[in-house]
Design an enzyme around this catalytic site. Structure first.
Site, PDB file in Angstrom:
ATOM      1  N   CYS A  96       0.813  -1.233   0.000  1.00  0.00           N
ATOM      2  CA  CYS A  96       0.000   0.000   0.000  1.00  0.00           C
ATOM      3  C   CYS A  96       0.840   1.274   0.000  1.00  0.00           C
ATOM      4  O   CYS A  96       0.385   2.311  -0.468  1.00  0.00           O
ATOM      5  CB  CYS A  96      -0.959  -0.004   1.185  1.00  0.00           C
ATOM      6  N   HIS A  98      -3.662   7.175   1.130  1.00  0.00           N
ATOM      7  CA  HIS A  98      -3.906   5.858   0.531  1.00  0.00           C
ATOM      8  C   HIS A  98      -5.328   5.454   0.915  1.00  0.00           C
ATOM      9  O   HIS A  98      -5.731   5.588   2.078  1.00  0.00           O
ATOM     10  CB  HIS A  98      -2.892   4.856   1.068  1.00  0.00           C
ATOM     11  N   ASN A 141     -10.044  -0.495  -2.200  1.00  0.00           N
ATOM     12  CA  ASN A 141      -8.623  -0.282  -1.919  1.00  0.00           C
ATOM     13  C   ASN A 141      -7.821  -0.884  -3.078  1.00  0.00           C
ATOM     14  O   ASN A 141      -7.833  -2.092  -3.278  1.00  0.00           O
ATOM     15  CB  ASN A 141      -8.288  -0.974  -0.582  1.00  0.00           C
TER      16      ASN A 141
HETATM   17  C1  COA Z   1     -11.428  -5.495   7.731  1.00  0.00           C
HETATM   18  C2  COA Z   1     -12.352  -4.657   8.588  1.00  0.00           C
HETATM   19  C3  COA Z   1     -13.313  -3.886   7.712  1.00  0.00           C
HETATM   20  C4  COA Z   1     -13.142  -5.619   9.460  1.00  0.00           C
HETATM   21  O1  COA Z   1     -13.978  -4.866  10.314  1.00  0.00           O
HETATM   22  P1  COA Z   1     -14.080  -5.251  11.876  1.00  0.00           P
HETATM   23  O2  COA Z   1     -15.147  -4.441  12.460  1.00  0.00           O
HETATM   24  O3  COA Z   1     -12.707  -5.132  12.435  1.00  0.00           O
HETATM   25  O4  COA Z   1     -14.576  -6.720  11.780  1.00  0.00           O
HETATM   26  P2  COA Z   1     -13.929  -8.068  12.342  1.00  0.00           P
HETATM   27  O5  COA Z   1     -12.785  -8.488  11.496  1.00  0.00           O
HETATM   28  O6  COA Z   1     -13.694  -7.893  13.824  1.00  0.00           O
HETATM   29  O7  COA Z   1     -15.142  -9.025  12.102  1.00  0.00           O
HETATM   30  C5  COA Z   1     -16.412  -8.780  12.693  1.00  0.00           C
HETATM   31  C6  COA Z   1     -17.379  -9.843  12.202  1.00  0.00           C
HETATM   32  O8  COA Z   1     -17.718  -9.571  10.808  1.00  0.00           O
HETATM   33  C7  COA Z   1     -17.519 -10.745  10.047  1.00  0.00           C
HETATM   34  N1  COA Z   1     -17.118 -10.355   8.700  1.00  0.00           N
HETATM   35  C8  COA Z   1     -15.851 -10.187   8.214  1.00  0.00           C
HETATM   36  N2  COA Z   1     -15.918  -9.815   6.931  1.00  0.00           N
HETATM   37  C9  COA Z   1     -17.220  -9.724   6.601  1.00  0.00           C
HETATM   38  C10 COA Z   1     -17.900  -9.387   5.433  1.00  0.00           C
HETATM   39  N3  COA Z   1     -17.252  -9.036   4.316  1.00  0.00           N
HETATM   40  N4  COA Z   1     -19.240  -9.393   5.450  1.00  0.00           N
HETATM   41  C11 COA Z   1     -19.921  -9.728   6.557  1.00  0.00           C
HETATM   42  N5  COA Z   1     -19.321 -10.076   7.713  1.00  0.00           N
HETATM   43  C12 COA Z   1     -17.991 -10.067   7.732  1.00  0.00           C
HETATM   44  C13 COA Z   1     -16.455 -11.494  10.787  1.00  0.00           C
HETATM   45  O9  COA Z   1     -16.505 -12.867  10.460  1.00  0.00           O
HETATM   46  C14 COA Z   1     -16.816 -11.246  12.220  1.00  0.00           C
HETATM   47  O10 COA Z   1     -17.864 -12.096  12.558  1.00  0.00           O
HETATM   48  P3  COA Z   1     -17.960 -12.730  14.041  1.00  0.00           P
HETATM   49  O11 COA Z   1     -18.100 -11.548  14.966  1.00  0.00           O
HETATM   50  O12 COA Z   1     -19.175 -13.585  13.954  1.00  0.00           O
HETATM   51  O13 COA Z   1     -16.679 -13.471  14.232  1.00  0.00           O
HETATM   52  C15 COA Z   1     -11.572  -3.670   9.490  1.00  0.00           C
HETATM   53  O14 COA Z   1     -10.896  -4.381  10.497  1.00  0.00           O
HETATM   54  C16 COA Z   1     -10.597  -2.858   8.720  1.00  0.00           C
HETATM   55  O15 COA Z   1     -10.975  -2.090   7.871  1.00  0.00           O
HETATM   56  N6  COA Z   1      -9.306  -2.969   9.014  1.00  0.00           N
HETATM   57  C17 COA Z   1      -8.296  -2.297   8.261  1.00  0.00           C
HETATM   58  C18 COA Z   1      -8.075  -3.073   7.018  1.00  0.00           C
HETATM   59  C19 COA Z   1      -7.321  -2.310   5.995  1.00  0.00           C
HETATM   60  O16 COA Z   1      -7.405  -1.114   5.913  1.00  0.00           O
HETATM   61  N7  COA Z   1      -6.578  -3.048   5.216  1.00  0.00           N
HETATM   62  C20 COA Z   1      -5.833  -2.495   4.187  1.00  0.00           C
HETATM   63  C21 COA Z   1      -4.605  -1.909   4.773  1.00  0.00           C
HETATM   64  S1  COA Z   1      -3.765  -1.009   3.637  1.00  0.00           S
END
Ligand code: COA
Length: 351
Positions: A114, A278, A308
């Site tokens: 990224c 980004h 992204n």
């Molecule tokens: C990835 C991201 C959106 C996930 O959001 P979150 O609130 O942290 O969610 P979690 O990973 O804790 O998951 C919460 C629940 O949603 C579920 N879930 C994950 N992806 C899902 C999707 N696409 N649709 C529906 N549910 C989803 C998980 O399984 C989890 O379920 P559970 O509670 O039953 O176990 C968030 O963590 C994020 O944006 N992180 C930064 C990622 C990023 O920017 N990456 C690129 C870096 S350059």
């Protein structure tokens, strides 16, 4: 000392739009979940066989070259940032050189995910400052759609990423106040595995105690450890991400590296005309905006439309901001990125 300036920008995004709703045919997810957590409404996916990371890059490069008022024969160096190259090796830089029928110039590939584009820009900046090159093509391009797990198992990663390409031309600045004022590069490999794609690779589970080495075909001592049927069967060929861990680190390092660039040049956030972060996640950008006390018009976001796009996200956003008249001569523009590695970086530019 001669600074470098961005003399032209270009972008290319594939025609094919994948909405959040569209993803529900492959995995258990919902438009509401994706919008709420990431701000993403839709993303673009490249044509499966007709477009590659390199072909998209070339489309963006052609526009940047034309806007810089030069031809492909004037380019004297290529820097290509991507994590989704056409081949494991050689890199995409040489494919751009070949397909655009450029001279036998140097071509460098950058693997910083990224923050790859800001790293690439920083390298180009050094070559211009030393007077080595006069027209450098810097590219960020990704075809993520070819390497994502579209089952429910991979949904936390797959819904976030999209395809596209952006490019800029770096030239020596003509005005002494203009150009890239400074760049700032950082890394912390402590969390390298938090956002990573492990295979194919030479790790042989070294970092994981080597526990699964016995699973490999011992009659073939090395060949199938790089890439094996088992990796495919166990779905170990996709990106791996601990989303919450990435989020927590990103919201600290983004503001830090932006402040670093501003402080170095004697500015404060209030002086910024535009921050082009980004496009990792809209929630991260909003948090950064709030931390820096920036108004909405000081931050550019387009993740809603493209998801992204990793190394491509900043050059696509910068190009779109420029096309919309949001980047004008003499503006103070900051580019900032954070991602896998972890690596993070910023560039402060007097446009
Ligand atoms: C990835 C991201 C959106 C996930 O959001 P979150 O609130 O942290 O969610 P979690 O990973 O804790 O998951 C919460 C629940 O949603 C579920 N879930 C994950 N992806 C899902 C999707 N696409 N649709 C529906 N549910 C989803 C998980 O399984 C989890 O379920 P559970 O509670 O039953 O176990 C968030 O963590 C994020 O944006 N992180 C930064 C990622 C990023 O920017 N990456 C690129 C870096 S350059």
């Amino acid at each position: 000392m001669i600074r470098s300036k961005i003399a032209g920008t270009g972008k290319y995004v594939p025609e094919n739009i994948m909405t959040n709703e569209g993803l529900t045919q492959y995995m258990q997810t919902s438009d509401e979940w994706i919008r709420e957590r990431t701000g993403i409404q839709e993303r673009r996916y490249a044509d499966r066989t007709g477009e590659t990371t390199t072909t998209m890059a070339i489309e963006a490069a052609k526009i940047a070259i034309e806007r810089a008022g030069i031809t492909k024969d004037d380019i004297d160096f290529i820097i290509f940032a991507t994590l989704s190259p056409d081949y494991y090796f050689p890199g995409c830089g040489v494919l751009v050189q070949r397909e655009m029928k450029m001279k036998e110039i140097g071509a460098l590939d950058v693997r910083n995910q990224c923050s790859g584009f800001v790293y690439a820009l920083s390298i180009g900046d050094q070559f211009i400052r030393t007077g080595t090159y006069k027209n450098i093509l810097v590219i960020g391009s990704e075809k993520h759609s070819f390497g994502l797990d579209f089952s429910t198992r991979g949904r936390n990663v797959s819904v976030i990423f999209g395809d596209g390409a952006g490019a800029v031309i770096l030239q020596p600045a003509t005005n002494e106040n203009q150009g890239i004022l400074s760049t700032h590069l950082h890394s912390d490999g402590e969390s390298a595995e938090v956002l990573a794609m492990f295979n194919p690779g030479t790790h042989a589970n070294h970092w994981n105690g080597g526990q699964t080495l016995a699973d490999f075909n011992q009659s073939s001592p090395v060949g199938d450890m790089f890439f094996s049927h088992e990796m495919i069967e166990k779905a170990q060929v996709y990106p791996n991400m601990d989303g919450p861990a990435v989020f927590k680190k990103a919201i600290v390092k983004f503001p830090e590296v932006i402040h670093e660039a501003l402080n170095k040049n004697g500015y404060t956030p209030a002086d910024l005309n535009l921050l082009v972060p980004h496009q990792a996640n809209l929630r991260i950008s909003q948090f950064v905006q709030q931390q820096l006390g920036l108004r909405d018009d000081q931050v550019f976001n387009n993740i809603q439309k493209y998801g992204n796009t990793t190394a491509a996200s900043i050059p696509i956003a910068l190009c779109e901001a420029w096309e919309q008249g949001k980047v004008k001569e003499n503006d103070l523009v900051c580019l900032a990125a954070f991602g896998s590695g972890f690596t993070w970086a910023s560039a402060l530019i007097r446009w």
